[in-house]
Design an enzyme around this catalytic site. Structure first.
Site, PDB file in Angstrom:
ATOM      1  N   GLY A 216       0.828  -1.217   0.000  1.00 14.66           N
ATOM      2  CA  GLY A 216       0.000   0.000   0.000  1.00 14.66           C
ATOM      3  C   GLY A 216       0.852   1.252   0.000  1.00 14.66           C
ATOM      4  CG  ASN A 217      -0.295   4.658  -1.563  1.00 23.00           C
ATOM      5  OD1 ASN A 217      -0.997   5.505  -1.030  1.00 23.00           O
ATOM      6  ND2 ASN A 217      -0.684   3.952  -2.629  1.00 23.00           N
TER       7      ASN A 217
END
Ligand code: C5P
Length: 395
Positions: free
Chosen positions: A207-208
């Protein structure tokens, strides 16, 4: 660079209603305006500079003799898009009507050619006095907009005409005057927010750090301005926005499918979401035992904006985002061209956190080059500035 379009000078006259202008300042900021407060010296008896500086986040001066090297009255007049004076006292109205320039606020008013809106507040006898009425008529004839005072309870035991209006009415009239309400009516705006997650197994993902705050701020701003808004949210832990249609997605491929469904009927796409650059080649449907979690093979995700370029219809507009630490302008211009964008906002992430923050600094660029530089403005402000630029393009 041109003015941001959202700079307001909030002039404060020396009346007790000055305390109510604190709320007005806050609500203007919520609506994405950048506010500089200019109190008269008398106004500081009611609410001091510390309050105005803390609320506005900007230096506050009331005399031309302060901050002399900056020639503040000219600098403020040149930066402003609107001057809103609330409360305007009988004395301030008289000084304005006579073209006096005996404090910073009256100097700024004289030096400025932008719309000026006054919100008078005073005792009924002072408001009805022929001198005040003549001054108000003079100012109206010179193009000042006067928001009529309310009738109701005053500071003392009496009541009558002269009461400072509720914040909601001031804002409504101010927005009507500047043509801000419903200026996106009839437009369908598609916004993406957050960051995609690419599953490794049922527990883990790539993810980020994108929080979704910027995309939500844009959806909120667009609905407030009368647009029909669809928000595609990727993993945002933020409350729904009343009136905004919402699709939740997790991965880049879910986002791609949602875009394929919603983009054809949109007038504009504002692509805030941070799309993971790559995803695991395989997603395990069982939790991988940690001793086997030594390597993850990745495959690149498609560039969603670049793929939409081919299906873009004449008249549709796309705004993209970029986050850069150096060569902001040149890096963003390459993305603008490569992804077929009409506008790009490049976040300056060199100073650390933008992700999750309520503030942002960066540059708005279109095909002609850089349009505006924003320095530490709220994400609400950026949302409105981007919508202003979009509106300029779609007419
Ligand atoms: O190339 P970069 O990720 O810096 O570009 C950012 C812009 O491109 C954002 O508007 C983002 O939503 C979009 N993007 C995309 N598909 C990707 C990666 C980014 O549409 N795979």
């Amino acid at each position: 660079m041109p003015r941001s379009g959202r700079e307001v000078i909030l002039g404060i006259g020396g009346g007790i209603a000055a305390y109510k202008a604190c709320d007005l300042l806050r609500r203007l900021q919520d609506a994405g305006f950048l506010v500089t407060v200019v109190p008269t010296p008398a106004a500081l008896n009611f609410v001091g500079s510390a309050t105005w500086e803390a609320l506005s986040g900007r230096r506050v001066y009331s005399q031309v003799w302060e901050n002399v090297p900056d020639v503040a009255h000219v600098a403020l007049a040149e930066k402003a898009n609107y001057i809103l004076i609330a409360p305007a006292t009988a004395d301030l109205i008289a000084r304005l009507a006579h073209g006096r320039a005996d404090d910073l606020l009256t100097n700024v008013v004289l030096a400025s050619d932008v719309p000026k809106i006054l919100v008078p507040a005073m005792h009924p006898n002072m408001w009805r006095n022929q001198a005040t009425q003549a001054n108000v008529t003079t100012l109206r004839s010179r193009g000042f907009h006067i928001i009529d005072p309310d009738i109701g309870r005053l500071t003392g035991p009496d009541s009558g005409v002269g009461r400072f209006p509720e914040t909601g009415r001031i804002l409504k009239e101010f927005y009507e005057l500047i043509g801000y309400l419903d200026d996106l009516k009839g437009k369908r705006i598609l916004v993406t927010a957050g960051g995609t997650r690419e599953a490794i197994d049922p527990v883990r993902y790539i993810g980020n750090r994108s929080s979704g705050k910027q995309g939500f701020a844009i959806a909120q701003a667009a609905i407030a301005r009368g647009a029909e808004v669809h928000l595609i949210a990727a993993n945002c832990n933020l409350p729904d926005i009343p009136g905004v249609a919402m699709t939740s997605v997790e991965s880049a491929s879910e986002l791609e499918r949602a875009l394929a469904r919603e983009f054809p009927s949109a007038d504009a796409l504002i692509m805030c979401a941070a799309v993971a650059d790559a995803r695991p080649v395989q997603t395990s449907d069982r939790k991988i035992k940690k001793e086997f979690l030594t390597e993850i093979s990745l495959v690149a995700n498609p560039d969603l904006l670049a793929s939409l370029k081919a299906s873009k219809k004449p008249g549709q507009r796309i705004i993209g985002f970029a986050a850069e630490t150096q060569d902001l302008e040149s890096n963003a211009t390459v993305k603008l061209t490569g992804k077929g964008l009409d506008l790009i906002y490049v976040n300056d992430v060199s100073q650390g956190a933008i992700f999750g923050s309520d503030f942002t600094s960066g540059i708005i660029i279109d095909k002609t080059g850089p349009l505006l530089t924003l320095d530490n403005v709220s994400k609400d402000t950026l949302a409105h500035v981007l919508l202003d630029q979009l509106l300029r393009q779609i007419g």
